[in-house]
Design an enzyme around this catalytic site. Structure first.
Site, mmCIF file in Angstrom:
data_model
loop_
_atom_site.group_PDB
_atom_site.id
_atom_site.type_symbol
_atom_site.label_atom_id
_atom_site.label_comp_id
_atom_site.label_asym_id
_atom_site.label_seq_id
_atom_site.Cartn_x
_atom_site.Cartn_y
_atom_site.Cartn_z
ATOM 1 N N ASP A 29 0.781 -1.249 0.000
ATOM 2 C CA ASP A 29 0.000 0.000 0.000
ATOM 3 C C ASP A 29 0.816 1.305 0.000
ATOM 4 O O ASP A 29 1.814 1.406 0.705
ATOM 5 C CB ASP A 29 -0.851 0.098 1.263
ATOM 6 C CG ASP A 29 -1.570 -1.170 1.632
ATOM 7 O OD1 ASP A 29 -1.523 -2.137 0.864
ATOM 8 O OD2 ASP A 29 -2.180 -1.186 2.715
ATOM 9 N N GLU A 203 -10.436 -2.364 4.474
ATOM 10 C CA GLU A 203 -9.126 -1.803 4.785
ATOM 11 C C GLU A 203 -8.973 -0.428 4.135
ATOM 12 O O GLU A 203 -9.716 -0.071 3.224
ATOM 13 C CB GLU A 203 -8.011 -2.725 4.241
ATOM 14 C CG GLU A 203 -8.100 -4.155 4.746
ATOM 15 C CD GLU A 203 -6.973 -5.068 4.263
ATOM 16 O OE1 GLU A 203 -6.425 -5.795 5.096
ATOM 17 O OE2 GLU A 203 -6.646 -5.065 3.054
HETATM 18 C C1 FRU Z 1 -3.872 -3.626 2.804
HETATM 19 C C2 FRU Z 1 -3.226 -4.076 4.108
HETATM 20 C C3 FRU Z 1 -3.542 -3.093 5.216
HETATM 21 C C4 FRU Z 1 -2.407 -3.279 6.170
HETATM 22 C C5 FRU Z 1 -1.250 -3.528 5.229
HETATM 23 C C6 FRU Z 1 -0.211 -4.465 5.766
HETATM 24 O O1 FRU Z 1 -3.239 -4.102 1.666
HETATM 25 O O2 FRU Z 1 -3.650 -5.378 4.431
HETATM 26 O O3 FRU Z 1 -4.815 -3.278 5.816
HETATM 27 O O4 FRU Z 1 -2.220 -2.153 6.986
HETATM 28 O O5 FRU Z 1 -1.798 -4.071 4.043
HETATM 29 O O6 FRU Z 1 0.907 -4.532 4.926
#
Ligand code: FRU
Length: 432
Positions: A29, A203
């Protein structure tokens, strides 16, 4: 070919030429997207040590134009027992946090600390008083702990004289809103959800003002439009305490497979809402055939609203893009590596489609995307980089972002019957 700041050319197989990729190792992300003093800051979920997910830390890159990125040292590092998960960053102009001064306001990152034993996720701060060069974790962390195992991805912004945090209760399909005067003490305001798509955990939310509406972006995984990860949005109002959706219909931000966890920059010039997503999908991200890095970000896109649809408009590249545009109501083009390997994009039976079944693609995922569209001729713009094809149709209201791993590169365009007003830049034109 792009030059890395070290002077070395980054010309490996599949290395995108104008999408951000880390020099080495794993990325997911975008985090802490922020503009300050002439620079865009992109932080990102990063494993500084390997080309697979793990050791989650915030990588960092800066750019003046959103295309020429300079990778900086890791900004916020994991600990032996916890990871630095996704979150956001703000310029604390009034120094409400007291981490800087009003003459030199701090940049404050708000991230989720994830315990490796999966016992807890809580929200923490780190601040920078040197314009993002170095960050110090706040000694009073965590600033928001509700003793939950799946509580993550805080997106913070200044609205009507207070800080508002938009954060996911991932496994409850809920987005929570909190307020704070100083980024350190947080009061719960309300929850939104479950609503529309709940096929996977919620998320990376973002609450965005677009004109006189507010839009809530919610990424979910799995349960996306086609397979794995996807991002939906709701349109409504923010009344200072809660988000009230106009309706609870499903609206997909992207009908392709590869645009996840995207959020907007804070403090962007002229109040622009500039979005960046992770151009991959948890369904196969770890298998992408790239080395020594994994994953790219999508093109940066300006968001606006037309009726009940988000419009996505790519921010112009300083040197233009390899791209093709055309209009059609029943016709197609192919973006080709050869006569046998291509991506076909067009309209048939009143559906826009992108077919990657003739592009070599080792990843386990469906290869035909179809979306019903309104009757009549529509405009289609396709931007091509190594490893990706991004389609912006009907004025940017219908968008499809896909990774495409061909053998060498997609270099030419072959128009088929019914493709009108063809314009091509940076690609060759060949007969089909
Ligand atoms: C989304 C996610 C988020 C988390 C991160 C961990 O892709 O699952 O919810 O903070 O990636 O790398």
């Amino acid at each position: 070919m792009i030059a890395h700041p070290t002077g070395e050319f980054r010309n490996e197989k599949y290395r995108p030429q104008f999408h951000f990729t880390p020099d080495r190792n794993w990325m997911n992300d975008p985090n802490g997207l922020l503009y300050y003093k002439g620079k865009y800051h992109l932080f990102f979920q990063h494993n500084p040590q390997a080309n697979v997910w793990g050791n989650m830390s915030w990588g960092h890159a800066t750019s003046a134009d959103l295309y020429n990125w300079h990778e900086e040292p890791v900004a916020i590092a994991c600990t032996p027992t916890s990871g630095i998960f996704s979150g956001s960053a703000v310029v604390d102009i009034n120094n409400t946090s007291g981490f800087g001064t009003t003459d030199n306001p701090p940049i404050v990152a708000i991230y989720t600390e994830h315990q490796n034993d999966e016992s807890n996720q809580s929200q923490c701060l780190a601040f920078s008083v040197d314009e993002g060069a170095t960050f110090t974790k706040y000694e009073g962390n965590p600033v928001l702990n509700i003793n939950a195992k799946n509580f993550r991805d805080p997106k913070v912004q200044w609205i009507d004289n207070q800080w508002i945090m938009t954060v996911a209760l991932a496994n409850d399909f809920k987005i929570s809103f909190y307020s704070s005067p100083d980024l350190k003490s947080w009061a719960h305001l309300s929850n939104f959800g479950p609503a529309a798509e709940v096929g996977g955990v919620w998320e990376c939310p973002d609450l965005i003002q677009l004109g006189n509406k507010w839009v809530l972006l919610v990424s979910l995984n799995p349960g996306g439009y086609q397979v794995g990860s996807g991002t939906q949005y709701f349109i409504g109002q923010w009344n200072g305490r809660e988000f009230i959706a106009d309706d609870l219909q499903t609206r997909w931000l992207d009908y392709g497979r590869d645009n996840y966890a995207g959020v907007t920059f804070s403090n962007a010039p002229e109040g622009k809402k500039i979005f960046l997503g992770w151009m991959s999908n948890w369904h196969y991200a770890g298998k992408a055939p790239t080395d020594p890095w994994r994953s790219a970000m999508t093109l940066p896109r300006e968001l606006s609203l037309q009726g009940d649809r988000i419009i996505q408009t790519p921010i112009n590249h300083p040197d233009g893009f390899p791209e093709v545009s055309f209009t059609t109501q029943d016709g197609a083009i192919r973006i080709c590596e050869s006569n046998e390997r291509y991506v076909e994009i067009g309209v048939r039976n009143q559906k826009l489609y992108v077919d990657t079944s003739h592009a070599w693609n080792d990843l386990d995922a469906p290869t035909l995307q179809e979306i019903a569209i309104e009757k009549g001729e529509i405009d289609i713009r396709v931007i091509v980089d190594r490893g990706s094809v991004e389609v912006f149709a009907a004025g940017g209201t219908v968008v499809l972002t896909n990774l495409v791993f061909v053998e060498t590169a997609l270099t030419s365009v072959a128009p088929l019957a019914g493709a009108n007003n063809l314009k091509v830049a940076g690609l060759q034109t060949t007969p089909a």
